[in-house]
Design a protein around this motif. Structure first.
Motif, PDB file in Angstrom:
ATOM      1  N   ALA A 130      33.153  41.752  31.870  1.00 20.77           N
ATOM      2  CA  ALA A 130      34.394  41.895  32.640  1.00 20.77           C
ATOM      3  C   ALA A 130      34.095  42.344  34.064  1.00 20.77           C
ATOM      4  O   ALA A 130      34.671  41.836  35.031  1.00 20.77           O
ATOM      5  N   ARG A 131      33.176  43.293  34.209  1.00 23.03           N
ATOM      6  CA  ARG A 131      32.873  43.804  35.545  1.00 23.03           C
ATOM      7  C   ARG A 131      32.055  42.821  36.358  1.00 23.03           C
ATOM      8  O   ARG A 131      32.070  42.870  37.588  1.00 23.03           O
ATOM      9  N   LEU A 133      32.857  39.872  36.525  1.00 23.46           N
ATOM     10  CA  LEU A 133      33.912  39.001  37.055  1.00 23.46           C
ATOM     11  C   LEU A 133      34.873  39.741  37.968  1.00 23.46           C
ATOM     12  O   LEU A 133      35.392  39.180  38.931  1.00 23.46           O
ATOM     13  N   ASN A 134      35.124  41.013  37.651  1.00 18.94           N
ATOM     14  CA  ASN A 134      36.209  41.745  38.318  1.00 18.94           C
ATOM     15  C   ASN A 134      35.734  43.036  38.967  1.00 18.94           C
ATOM     16  O   ASN A 134      36.547  43.883  39.305  1.00 18.94           O
ATOM     17  N   GLY A 137      36.929  47.113  38.782  1.00 19.18           N
ATOM     18  CA  GLY A 137      38.339  47.169  38.401  1.00 19.18           C
ATOM     19  C   GLY A 137      38.566  47.091  36.908  1.00 19.18           C
ATOM     20  O   GLY A 137      39.630  47.467  36.413  1.00 19.18           O
ATOM     21  N   ALA A 138      37.586  46.589  36.161  1.00 17.50           N
ATOM     22  CA  ALA A 138      37.734  46.478  34.710  1.00 17.50           C
ATOM     23  C   ALA A 138      37.368  47.809  34.066  1.00 17.50           C
ATOM     24  O   ALA A 138      36.318  48.379  34.339  1.00 17.50           O
ATOM     25  N   ILE A 152      41.312  38.085  33.524  1.00 15.95           N
ATOM     26  CA  ILE A 152      40.189  38.185  34.462  1.00 15.95           C
ATOM     27  C   ILE A 152      39.135  37.114  34.194  1.00 15.95           C
ATOM     28  O   ILE A 152      38.088  37.107  34.839  1.00 15.95           O
TER      29      ILE A 152
END
Length: 354
Positions: A130-131, A133-134, A137-138, A152
């Motif tokens: 997730a991080r 990609l984002n 913020g994840a 996301i």
């Protein structure tokens, strides 16, 4: 009732209807915004680099002995009709209909698919993806909420079309993370049964199966909540299929390694040596420092020989008949991923590949 009363009542009814309609539209808007990215995947063509069967994978790990062992194990299973049915190896059955589709996560940006196995660092790996990609913020909470993961760019395969699943399985780099099945099983008990704050006896299905088997033989906590002993838990896992749960279900069911051609297998016991190709694919150099530190801190110290010795010591105190049943449940995980079991309790284990 006077005409003015009827008029006020009619106005109130109209207001309630209008308010309900507006609330409904707000909810629909939030839902569509959450799923909009996922819906694009289903409707827009995806450009993929398709790798033909037999061509080399992008990393040197393609020739790793673990992958070869999986291939040999699966070939052995396929020759046995009863095992083909038990392990769901019939290729005519769509993968979307199998349980594994609910645990395979696709990252379209990095062209990676990860099989998320509970109790094998899955929260850590989903957060890492997730991080990537984002950014920062994840949060940890996001990784357990599927619509937020989709927002996301991380999609469970069972939410995609059959063609979308096929394209990704053919073109993406696929990996999974495993640990010794009995180590995972003991960890599941400690976390989900022995831990009062996470006691899965609160789950009605689990509680019904336990009470049907043990009735008044279970201990109780200070609130009167029933507690399973380790021996009782292992007895249920080894003999009651309705007691199965994703936290202790077999790798063969969750990830279908005989149906999905994985490119990389990470062992939690050797995480530091195995994780490099995944970090490269996720552009790990761009991930924030907190995420970089998370994996070694969470998994480094616990995967030691002493930890496995403790697991075997605890299992050595369990009735040998219970352990034999457990071997029947997890023997294909042990065989496929090259784990062994040396029991001092008399429950033998024979590797079908050697």
């Amino acid at each position: 009732m006077t005409s003015s009363d009827r008029g006020r009542r009619s106005n109130m009814k109209s207001f309630i209807i209008l308010f309900s309609l507006l609330l409904f539209l707000v909810v629909v808007n939030v839902f569509l915004r959450t799923y909009s990215l996922g819906s694009e995947i289903l409707t827009q063509p995806v450009r993929l680099e398709i790798r033909t069967p037999g061509s080399p994978t992008p990393t040197a790990w393609a020739s790793d002995g673990r992958l070869d062992r999986i291939r040999r194990a699966c070939a052995t299973y396929r020759r046995n009709p009863s095992l083909r049915r038990r392990l769901e190896l019939d290729n005519s059955q769509p993968l979307k209909s199998l349980l594994a589709a609910s645990f395979l996560i696709a990252d379209d940006r990095h062209r990676v698919i990860y099989c998320s196995i509970p109790k094998v660092g899955c929260s850590t790996f989903k957060l890492l993806m997730a991080r990537s990609l984002n950014g920062s913020g994840a949060s940890v909470g996001v990784v357990h909420i599927r619509p937020l993961l989709a927002s996301i760019g991380l999609y469970y395969l069972n939410t995609l079309s059959p063609d979308g699943i096929r394209q990704r399985l053919e073109g993406y780099f696929k990996f999974l993370v495993v640990r010794h099945p009995f180590d995972r099983l003991i960890s599941a008990y400690d976390d989900k049964m022995a831990n009062p704050e996470r006691n899965m006896m609160n789950v009605s299905r689990i509680r019904r199966r336990a009470e049907a088997r043990f009735r008044n033989r279970m201990r109780r906590d200070s609130n009167g909540q029933p507690l399973l002993s380790l021996s009782q838990f292992l007895e249920l896992v080894g003999s009651d299929r309705k007691f199965l749960d994703k936290h202790w279900m077999s790798y063969m069911q969750l990830c279908q390694p005989c149906r999905v051609r994985y490119d990389h297998v990470i062992r939690l016991e050797t995480l530091g040596d195995d994780i490099g190709p995944i970090l490269d694919r996720l552009n790990y150099a761009t991930v924030d420092a907190e995420s970089k530190n998370r994996i070694p801190h969470e998994n480094g110290a616990r995967m030691t020989d002493n930890k496995l010795d403790e697991v075997f010591h605890r299992l050595g105190k369990i009735n040998p008949d219970i352990v034999k049943n457990l071997l029947n449940v997890y023997r294909y995980d042990l065989d496929t991923f090259g784990y062994t079991w040396n029991s001092s309790s008399g429950a033998g284990y024979v590797d079908v590949l050697n």
